[in-house]
Design a protein around this motif. Structure first.
Motif, PDB file in Angstrom:
ATOM      1  N   TRP A 105       0.809  -1.230   0.078  1.00 51.36           N
ATOM      2  CA  TRP A 105      -0.006   0.183  -0.128  1.00 51.36           C
ATOM      3  C   TRP A 105       0.915   1.397   0.156  1.00 51.36           C
ATOM      4  O   TRP A 105       0.628   2.430  -0.511  1.00 51.36           O
ATOM      5  CB  TRP A 105      -0.889   0.111   1.132  1.00 51.36           C
ATOM      6  N   THR A 106       1.954   1.355   0.618  1.00 52.80           N
ATOM      7  CA  THR A 106       2.916   2.197   0.730  1.00 52.80           C
ATOM      8  C   THR A 106       3.615   2.664  -0.764  1.00 52.80           C
ATOM      9  O   THR A 106       3.551   3.789  -1.221  1.00 52.80           O
ATOM     10  CB  THR A 106       4.025   2.076   1.711  1.00 52.80           C
ATOM     11  N   GLY A 107       3.662   1.587  -1.489  1.00 46.98           N
ATOM     12  CA  GLY A 107       4.129   1.667  -2.839  1.00 46.98           C
ATOM     13  C   GLY A 107       3.114   2.110  -3.673  1.00 46.98           C
ATOM     14  O   GLY A 107       3.637   2.984  -4.446  1.00 46.98           O
ATOM     15  N   LEU A 108       1.770   1.742  -3.726  1.00 52.42           N
ATOM     16  CA  LEU A 108       0.898   2.427  -4.330  1.00 52.42           C
ATOM     17  C   LEU A 108       0.739   3.955  -3.920  1.00 52.42           C
ATOM     18  O   LEU A 108       0.095   4.812  -5.039  1.00 52.42           O
ATOM     19  CB  LEU A 108      -0.393   1.561  -4.120  1.00 52.42           C
ATOM     20  N   ALA A 109       0.783   4.216  -2.866  1.00 52.64           N
ATOM     21  CA  ALA A 109       0.682   5.608  -2.411  1.00 52.64           C
ATOM     22  C   ALA A 109       1.949   6.474  -3.105  1.00 52.64           C
ATOM     23  O   ALA A 109       1.697   7.597  -3.278  1.00 52.64           O
ATOM     24  CB  ALA A 109       0.656   5.608  -0.635  1.00 52.64           C
ATOM     25  N   ALA A 110       2.948   5.853  -3.159  1.00 53.78           N
ATOM     26  CA  ALA A 110       4.048   6.683  -3.701  1.00 53.78           C
ATOM     27  C   ALA A 110       3.869   6.742  -5.161  1.00 53.78           C
ATOM     28  O   ALA A 110       4.062   8.131  -5.598  1.00 53.78           O
ATOM     29  CB  ALA A 110       5.484   5.717  -3.552  1.00 53.78           C
ATOM     30  N   CYS A 111       3.403   5.963  -5.757  1.00 57.11           N
ATOM     31  CA  CYS A 111       2.934   6.129  -7.183  1.00 57.11           C
ATOM     32  C   CYS A 111       2.018   7.214  -7.310  1.00 57.11           C
ATOM     33  O   CYS A 111       2.103   8.169  -8.074  1.00 57.11           O
ATOM     34  CB  CYS A 111       2.305   4.944  -7.851  1.00 57.11           C
ATOM     35  N   ALA A 112       0.897   7.087  -6.410  1.00 54.25           N
ATOM     36  CA  ALA A 112      -0.135   8.377  -6.490  1.00 54.25           C
ATOM     37  C   ALA A 112       0.686   9.559  -6.302  1.00 54.25           C
ATOM     38  O   ALA A 112       0.124  10.629  -6.819  1.00 54.25           O
ATOM     39  CB  ALA A 112      -1.026   7.958  -5.627  1.00 54.25           C
ATOM     40  N   ALA A 113       1.418   9.619  -5.412  1.00 57.36           N
ATOM     41  CA  ALA A 113       2.151  11.047  -4.924  1.00 57.36           C
ATOM     42  C   ALA A 113       3.026  11.483  -6.048  1.00 57.36           C
ATOM     43  O   ALA A 113       2.927  12.792  -6.488  1.00 57.36           O
ATOM     44  CB  ALA A 113       3.062  10.782  -3.719  1.00 57.36           C
ATOM     45  N   ALA A 114       3.605  10.634  -6.794  1.00 55.64           N
ATOM     46  CA  ALA A 114       4.338  11.180  -7.966  1.00 55.64           C
ATOM     47  C   ALA A 114       3.378  11.621  -9.066  1.00 55.64           C
ATOM     48  O   ALA A 114       3.739  12.505  -9.748  1.00 55.64           O
ATOM     49  CB  ALA A 114       5.122  10.008  -8.563  1.00 55.64           C
ATOM     50  N   VAL A 115       2.223  11.032  -9.295  1.00 55.84           N
ATOM     51  CA  VAL A 115       1.350  11.457 -10.258  1.00 55.84           C
ATOM     52  C   VAL A 115       0.894  12.821  -9.829  1.00 55.84           C
ATOM     53  O   VAL A 115       0.721  13.613 -10.726  1.00 55.84           O
ATOM     54  CB  VAL A 115       0.191  10.264 -10.308  1.00 55.84           C
ATOM     55  N   VAL A 116       0.796  13.172  -8.782  1.00 58.74           N
ATOM     56  CA  VAL A 116       0.363  14.669  -8.296  1.00 58.74           C
ATOM     57  C   VAL A 116       1.450  15.428  -8.329  1.00 58.74           C
ATOM     58  O   VAL A 116       1.367  16.563  -8.814  1.00 58.74           O
ATOM     59  CB  VAL A 116      -0.230  14.196  -6.730  1.00 58.74           C
ATOM     60  N   VAL A 117       2.687  15.254  -7.678  1.00 58.18           N
ATOM     61  CA  VAL A 117       3.693  16.043  -7.561  1.00 58.18           C
ATOM     62  C   VAL A 117       4.163  16.735  -9.027  1.00 58.18           C
ATOM     63  O   VAL A 117       4.356  17.517  -9.112  1.00 58.18           O
ATOM     64  CB  VAL A 117       4.841  15.562  -6.576  1.00 58.18           C
ATOM     65  N   LEU A 118       4.377  15.693  -9.914  1.00 58.25           N
ATOM     66  CA  LEU A 118       5.134  16.079 -10.913  1.00 58.25           C
ATOM     67  C   LEU A 118       4.248  17.054 -11.873  1.00 58.25           C
ATOM     68  O   LEU A 118       4.537  18.135 -12.425  1.00 58.25           O
ATOM     69  CB  LEU A 118       5.078  14.864 -11.864  1.00 58.25           C
ATOM     70  N   PRO A 119       2.829  16.721 -11.977  1.00 62.28           N
ATOM     71  CA  PRO A 119       2.107  17.790 -12.598  1.00 62.28           C
ATOM     72  C   PRO A 119       1.950  19.059 -11.928  1.00 62.28           C
ATOM     73  O   PRO A 119       2.132  20.446 -12.789  1.00 62.28           O
ATOM     74  CB  PRO A 119       0.617  17.275 -12.763  1.00 62.28           C
ATOM     75  N   LEU A 120       1.917  19.058 -10.620  1.00 60.06           N
ATOM     76  CA  LEU A 120       2.203  20.510  -9.755  1.00 60.06           C
ATOM     77  C   LEU A 120       3.416  21.016 -10.044  1.00 60.06           C
ATOM     78  O   LEU A 120       3.316  22.311 -10.420  1.00 60.06           O
ATOM     79  CB  LEU A 120       2.000  20.052  -8.167  1.00 60.06           C
ATOM     80  N   GLY A 121       4.738  20.303 -10.160  1.00 64.68           N
ATOM     81  CA  GLY A 121       5.902  20.998 -10.547  1.00 64.68           C
ATOM     82  C   GLY A 121       5.663  21.572 -12.002  1.00 64.68           C
ATOM     83  O   GLY A 121       6.415  22.744 -12.169  1.00 64.68           O
TER      84      GLY A 121
END
Length: 275
Positions: free
Chosen positions: A223-239
């Motif tokens: 679940w932590t791995g899936l959360a990391a994927c979700a975070a990457a999907v959010v952080v990169l477009p914000l950047g």
């Protein structure tokens, strides 16, 4: 600005510190403690200082022509000779610091440093500019594992994730300087595919790195791995969005890369899959 501070700023301290922190956290996750952990951190820090200083020394004239007042050498705050000497000293320190970590680890970090320096010259201005990043960043996590007692072989998924992360960092790092680079004749791979292509390459490689860390190790994804994927999907477009809105140099996407890299490292540290 003092000469010492100008010299430090010439080493590209932000990405260098981020890489050193990420690899140090990775070393903690791999079981390094005490003096061995300190040697890993100091060796990586020396390699980052070497690459940063040599880069600024070689780019001194180009930065002057581009009017880069944020670069201490171009601004006259520190001499090119001092920066070049510091870069050579740091490069020599890398194998010396790694000596007690064993020959496999010493070779891994030395080769990584050599390829990083090959980016500074001559590969920065070629279509192969991404190659040093792929190799050097793939070897950094390998160095961490090889530095363990017994020198175990690093897992292929870890090396692949490091390489993908390095490739993504290259495209994101060059984006703020595309116009200045074009004005002074720099033609690396990001310049050849343009800003839009570089943004897509950076995002794709970074997401690939995160997915490799989540799906590469044996067993089902956590679940932590899936959360990391979700975070990457959010952080990169914000950047990307923040970079588009920036008035000065658009460095937000590269900072988003740093955030994603640290998320990936923390995922490995807390998953216990390195030990």
């Amino acid at each position: 600005m003092s000469r010492a501070l100008a010299l430090l700023r010439s080493a590209h301290p932000e990405p260098g510190a981020a890489v050193t922190l990420a690899i140090t956290l990775l070393a903690v996750g791999a079981g390094h403690r005490g003096s061995r952990l300190a040697l890993v951190a100091l060796t990586v820090a020396a390699s980052q200082l070497a690459v940063g200083w040599v880069n600024d020394r070689l780019d001194a004239e180009r930065d002057r022509r581009a009017g880069r007042r944020d670069k201490p050498v171009a601004a006259g705050a520190v001499s090119p000779r001092a920066v070049g000497a510091a870069g050579i000293g740091a490069a020599v320190a890398v194998p010396l610091l790694a000596f007690d970590l064993g020959l496999p680890a010493l070779l891994a970090i030395s080769v990584a440093t050599v390829f990083a320096l090959l980016y500074d010259w001559p590969l920065k201005n070629t279509a192969f500019s991404v190659v040093p990043y792929l190799i050097a960043f793939g070897l950094l996590p390998a160095f961490v594992v090889l530095a363990r007692p017994g020198h175990p072989a690093p897992p292929a998924w870890l090396v692949a994730a490091g390489a993908l992360l390095g490739g993504g960092a290259h495209f994101a790092n060059v984006l703020p300087d595309l116009d200045d680079d074009a004005a002074t004749g720099v033609r690396g791979l990001p310049h050849r595919i343009g800003a839009a292509g570089s943004q897509l390459a950076a995002a794709g490689l970074l997401l690939g790195a995160t997915l490799t860390l989540v799906l590469g190790p044996p067993g089902p994804p956590s679940w932590t791995g899936l959360a990391a994927c979700a975070a990457a999907v959010v952080v990169l477009p914000l950047g990307w969005y923040a970079a588009r809105r920036a008035d000065g140099r658009p460095v937000a996407l590269f900072r988003a890369v740093i955030v994603v890299a640290l998320i990936d490292v923390l995922l490995l540290v807390f998953s216990g899959r390195l030990t």
